[in-house]
Design an enzyme around this catalytic site. Structure first.
Site, mmCIF file in Angstrom:
data_model
loop_
_atom_site.group_PDB
_atom_site.id
_atom_site.type_symbol
_atom_site.label_atom_id
_atom_site.label_comp_id
_atom_site.label_asym_id
_atom_site.label_seq_id
_atom_site.Cartn_x
_atom_site.Cartn_y
_atom_site.Cartn_z
ATOM 1 N N LYS A 168 -9.301 16.116 17.131
ATOM 2 C CA LYS A 168 -8.628 15.711 15.913
ATOM 3 C C LYS A 168 -8.779 16.872 14.933
ATOM 4 C CE LYS A 168 -7.485 12.147 14.793
ATOM 5 N NZ LYS A 168 -6.176 11.445 14.793
ATOM 6 N N HIS A 206 -8.863 8.887 12.174
ATOM 7 C CA HIS A 206 -8.421 7.816 13.069
ATOM 8 C C HIS A 206 -8.457 8.336 14.510
ATOM 9 C CE1 HIS A 206 -6.617 6.600 9.207
ATOM 10 N NE2 HIS A 206 -6.717 5.365 9.666
ATOM 11 N N TYR A 239 0.861 -1.188 0.000
ATOM 12 C CA TYR A 239 0.000 0.000 0.000
ATOM 13 C C TYR A 239 0.895 1.235 0.000
ATOM 14 C CZ TYR A 239 -3.659 3.111 2.022
ATOM 15 O OH TYR A 239 -4.560 4.105 2.277
ATOM 16 N N TYR A 277 -9.720 -4.555 8.731
ATOM 17 C CA TYR A 277 -8.422 -4.017 9.144
ATOM 18 C C TYR A 277 -8.558 -2.832 10.089
ATOM 19 C CZ TYR A 277 -3.744 -2.047 8.967
ATOM 20 O OH TYR A 277 -2.511 -1.543 9.331
ATOM 21 N N HIS A 278 -9.351 -1.856 9.695
ATOM 22 C CA HIS A 278 -9.445 -0.642 10.504
ATOM 23 C C HIS A 278 -10.192 -0.879 11.814
ATOM 24 C CE1 HIS A 278 -8.530 0.988 6.458
ATOM 25 N NE2 HIS A 278 -7.734 1.735 7.173
ATOM 26 N N ASP A 335 -8.095 13.866 9.276
ATOM 27 C CA ASP A 335 -7.750 12.549 9.804
ATOM 28 C C ASP A 335 -8.845 12.052 10.736
ATOM 29 O OD1 ASP A 335 -6.494 10.250 10.689
ATOM 30 O OD2 ASP A 335 -5.240 11.319 12.142
#
Length: 683
Positions: free
Chosen positions: A564, A570, A53, A207-208, A568
Site C-alpha cells: 500500500k 485500507h 459523508y 463500519y470499518h 491509505d
C-alpha cells in the site's frame, strides 16, 4: 422492565403451547434496554437525519458542496478529510504529496476550517467529523473557527469520531501508539463534557470492521468492546459515567444481509444497556445506544455499477428498520472513483424517497415479532456477548489490540469471505454470477486536480505563517509537548490554545509525536485459511500446478511484494491477496504501510521479487505508480513487473500501462484468476 432484568438478559427461545417466542420480545422502544428503538416515538415525529459523508479537494469547493446539499434536503454535515490530514501532515509535506485533497478535504489550519464552514450556521447545523489520528488539531480548529464566527462551544452540536482503537484493528489512520491514543480520547471526553454539552465526544465505529471483512457478530462485539474501553477511560479521567455516557454515539456498517443488519442494530442497543449497568448510572440515557449508519462501500461493484443503486436502497432500508438516528447512503460509482454530483444526488434522494414516499416512518420497529428476525436478534446477541467476554478475559480491548488478536480475527474472516465469493458460494450479481455480455459503459467520473490543491494549500500555509506570532506558536507547542510528557494537563485545551495562535495541524501533531512517537504496525499475512476454504476448487489446483511449473523453470518460487503506497490504510484487499497467494505457493512479502515509492522499490529489490503489486483505493494511483516506475528505471530494474489492483477508473488504464503496469485488476477480481494472470506474465 427494571434494571435488574436487563443485567441478566439472556436471549433464549421459549416454547409454550406450540407457540415459539423469545423472552426479549416484551421490550419496548424508548425504555431500557431499548431493543425496539432509543426513542418512544422513533420516526413518527421526526425521521432519521440525512447525513451524507463528503469532502474533497479544497475547503472552498467542499463548502460550496455542503451549502448546495443543505438547500436540497440534507439536515446535517459529515466531513471527510484527506489522508494527509488524517495522518497528521500539513499539505506542504513532500512525503504525502500524492494524497493531498484526493479522498477528502485538506485542512491545515483554523483558516481552512473557517472556509470549510463559511456561511453555515454552526449553532443550527450539526456537524460530524470522521477523524481519529489527528483528532486534537481538527477538533481544536473547529472550536476556534466557531468562536471566531460568533458561535460559543455550548451551542455546537455534532460528533467527532475519536475512535482510535478501531484504527489499530482495521482502517490504520493512527498516528500514536494505543496507550497514548487512549489518553487523547479521555482528554477529549473530559473537555467536551464541560464545554461542549451538545457534542458527542466519541463515535464508536463498527463500519470499518465490516468493510474490512468482519462478520456481523464480530463487528458488533468488537465495537461494543471498544465502547466499553472508552467508558473506562472517561471514568479514569475523573468523570462520573452520567457526565459523558449519554453523549457517546455509535456508527455501524450496513451490508446486504437485510434481516441480519436489522437484528444487529436491535441487539446492539440491548447489549449496550447490559454493559453500561455495571457502572451504576443514575441517568437512563447512559444506557442508551444512539447510532449513525452507512451503507456498505464493500458491497458496491465496479461491474454494472447502476445495480449499486438497488444495493444501497436495500441496505438503507435495513438501517431504517433497525432504528438508526442518522444515515449516509453511498453513491453508485464509489467502487470506481469519488462520487460525482450526479451519483451523490441519487444517493441522497434515496433517503428522501424512503422518508417521504414509503410510509415506513409510520411504524415503530416494523419487523418486531417476526420469528426470523427475533431468532437472528437472539443468535447475534449471544454470539457477540461470548466474544466480548473473551476480550474482557484478555484485560480489555487495548490489551487485545496489543496482542494483535482483533486484527488477525478480522483478516481471517475477510479471507474466508473472499474465498466464498471466488468459489461462488456467495453470489454477487454481475461479479461472479449473471455477468453482462454488453460492452462496459464508462461513467462520467470525478477527478481531483491534486497539483492545484497542493498549490492552494501551500500558498495559504505560507500566508498564515508570515502573519502569525511565531514566538506565541512556539510557546504553545512547547506547553503541549510538556503536557504530553507529564500527563497533567488536558491536551485538547492546549491544542485549542495552539490553534488560536495559528499553529498548523502538522505542527501540533509533530509536537505530540516527539513525545508519544509514531506507531508502526507489523504486517504479516495469514496462511492456510484461503486454501482450506477452496479445497474443492479446481482452478485453485490449476494455479498451484502453474506455481510448481514456474519453480521448475526458474528454480525459485514466484516472488511478489504487495504494498500500500501513500497514506491509505485500507488494507483488506492487499491482505486477502497476500494470504491467498501464500497458500498457492508464492513467496509473499507484505510491505509496511505508508511507504514512499522509493522505499517500496528499495524493498522490492532487496527481496529479489519478480512482481511488485500495488493496492490503491484513494485516487492517488497515477502519481504513486509513476514514481514507482521512475525508481525502478533509476535502479535499472524494469525487469520487476508492476501490477495494480483496486479502485482504478478505466480511463486511467492506458496511462498506467504507459508507465509500465502490466496488469490492472478491478475490485472483486477472482483472486485465483489474478494469480494465473500474473504467472502467465512471468512465464
Amino acid at each position: 422492565m427494571n434494571r435488574k432484568d436487563i443485567q441478566h438478559i439472556t436471549l433464549k427461545k421459549n416454547v409454550k403451547n406450540n407457540t415459539k417466542t423469545f423472552n426479549h420480545e416484551g421490550y419496548i422502544a424508548g425504555t431500557a434496554p431499548y431493543l425496539r428503538g432509543p426513542y418512544s416515538t422513533m420516526y413518527l415525529k421526526k425521521p432519521w437525519t440525512i447525513r451524507q459523508y463528503a469532502g474533497f479537494s479544497t475547503a472552498e469547493e467542499t463548502n460550496a458542496f455542503y451549502k448546495k446539499n443543505l438547500t436540497l434536503g440534507q439536515k446535517g454535515l459529515s466531513v471527510a478529510f484527506d489522508l494527509a490530514t488524517h495522518r497528521g501532515y500539513d499539505s506542504d509535506n513532500e512525503y504525502i504529496a500524492a494524497d493531498v485533497g484526493k479522498a477528502g478535504v485538506a485542512i491545515d489550519s483554523v483558516e481552512d476550517m473557517k472556509i470549510l464552514f463559511k456561511d453555515i450556521p454552526l449553532d443550527k447545523i450539526s456537524v460530524s467529523m470522521t477523524i481519529n489520528g489527528a483528532v486534537l488539531p481538527i477538533l481544536a480548529f473547529y472550536i476556534v473557527a466557531a468562536e471566531e464566527t460568533g458561535v460559543s462551544t455550548k451551542e455546537l452540536s455534532g460528533t467527532i469520531q475519536n475512535d482510535i482503537l478501531k484504527e489499530f484493528i482495521t482502517r490504520n489512520t493512527y498516528i500514536y501508539p494505543p496507550s497514548a491514543s487512549i489518553k487523547i480520547t479521555a482528554d477529549i471526553i473530559k473537555y467536551t463534557s464541560k464545554h461542549l454539552p451538545k457534542f458527542n465526544p466519541v463515535s464508536i465505529s463498527g463500519y470499518h470492521m465490516q468493510e474490512a471483512g468482519a462478520t456481523t457478530e464480530t463487528e458488533l462485539a468488537y465495537t461494543l468492546a471498544n465502547g466499553l474501553e472508552y467508558v473506562r477511560a472517561g471514568i479514569n479521567a475523573g468523570l462520573h459515567v452520567d457526565e459523558f455516557a449519554p453523549r457517546l454515539s455509535f456508527f455501524w456498517g450496513i451490508g446486504m444481509h437485510h434481516f441480519k443488519e436489522i437484528a444487529k442494530l436491535r441487539a446492539a442497543r440491548m447489549l449496550w444497556s447490559k454493559i453500561m449497568l455495571q457502572f451504576k448510572p443514575k441517568n437512563n440515557k447512559s444506557l442508551l445506544l444512539r447510532t449513525h449508519c452507512q451503507t456498505s462501500g464493500w458491497s458496491l461493484t465496479a461491474q454494472d455499477p447502476f445495480n449499486n443503486i438497488a444495493r444501497t436502497t436495500i441496505e438503507a432500508m435495513s438501517a431504517v428498520f433497525g432504528g438508526t438516528q442518522s444515515l449516509h447512503t453511498n453513491a453508485l460509482d464509489e467502487a470506481i472513483a469519488l462520487p460525482t454530483d450526479f451519483s451523490s444526488k441519487i444517493a441522497r434522494d434515496t433517503q428522501i424517497y424512503l422518508q417521504k414516499e414509503t410510509k415506513i416512518t409510520k411504524t415503530i420497529d416494523p419487523w418486531a415479532g417476526s420469528f426470523q428476525l427475533e431468532q437472528l436478534t437472539s443468535d447475534i446477541a449471544n454470539k457477540a456477548w461470548k466474544i466480548i467476554e473473551e476480550i474482557e478475559r484478555m484485560g480489555g480491548m487495548t490489551k487485545a489490540i496489543e496482542k494483535g488478536i482483533p486484527k488477525a480475527s478480522i483478516e481471517k474472516e475477510a479471507t474466508i469471505k473472499q474465498a466464498k465469493i471466488d468459489t461462488e458460494k456467495n453470489i454477487i450479481i454481475g461479479l461472479n454470477k449473471h455477468k453482462t455480455r454488453e460492452p462496459e459503459k464508462e461513467l462520467p467520473l470525478l477527478e481531483v486536480d491534486n497539483n492545484a490543491v497542493i498549490k492552494n494549500q501551500i500558498n495559504r500555509l505560507h500566508k498564515l505563517k508570515s502573519n502569525r506570532n511565531n514566538n506565541d506558536v512556539k510557546n504553545a507547542l512547547k506547553q503541549l509537548q510538556e503536557a504530553a510528557n507529564t500527563g497533567n494537563k488536558n491536551l485538547l485545551e492546549l491544542s485549542i490554545n495552539a490553534a488560536r495562535h495559528r499553529a498548523t495541524l502538522g505542527e501540533i501533531s509533530d509536537a505530540l509525536e516527539s513525545v508519544f512517537t509514531r506507531h508502526k504496525a507489523e504486517e504479516k499475512p495469514i496462511t492456510g485459511v484461503y486454501a482450506n476454504e477452496v479445497k474443492d476448487y479446481k482452478l485453485f489446483d490449476e494455479a498451484k500446478a502453474l506455481v510448481q511449473q514456474f519453480k521448475k523453470l526458474k528454480n525459485s518460487n514466484p516472488k511478489i511484494m504487495i504494498c500500500k503506497l501513500g497514506q491509505d490504510g485500507h488494507d483488506r484487499g492487499a491482505k486477502v491477496i497476500a494470504s491467498a497467494y501464500s497458500d498457492l505457493g508464492f513467496n509473499v512479502y507484505m510491505s509496511a504501510l505508508f511507504l514512499t515509492p522509493e522505499q517500496a522499490v528499495n524493498q522490492a529489490i532487496k527481496n529479489k521479487v519478480h512482481i511488485l503489486g500495488i493496492s490503491s483505493l484513494a485516487g492517488a494511483h497515477k502519481e504513486l505508480v509513476n514514481a514507482i516506475a521512475y525508481h525502478l528505471k533509476k535502479h535499472k530494474r524494469e525487469d520487476i513487473k508492476i501490477v495494480v489492483g483496486g479502485i482504478i477508473p478505466k480511463k486511467d488504464y492506458k496511462i498506467l500501462t504507459k508507465m509500465g503496469v502490466v496488469k490492472i485488476f478491478k475490485p472483486g477480481s477472482n483472486v485465483v484468476k489474478t494469480a494465473i494472470d500474473i504467472l502467465s506474465i512471468l512465464t
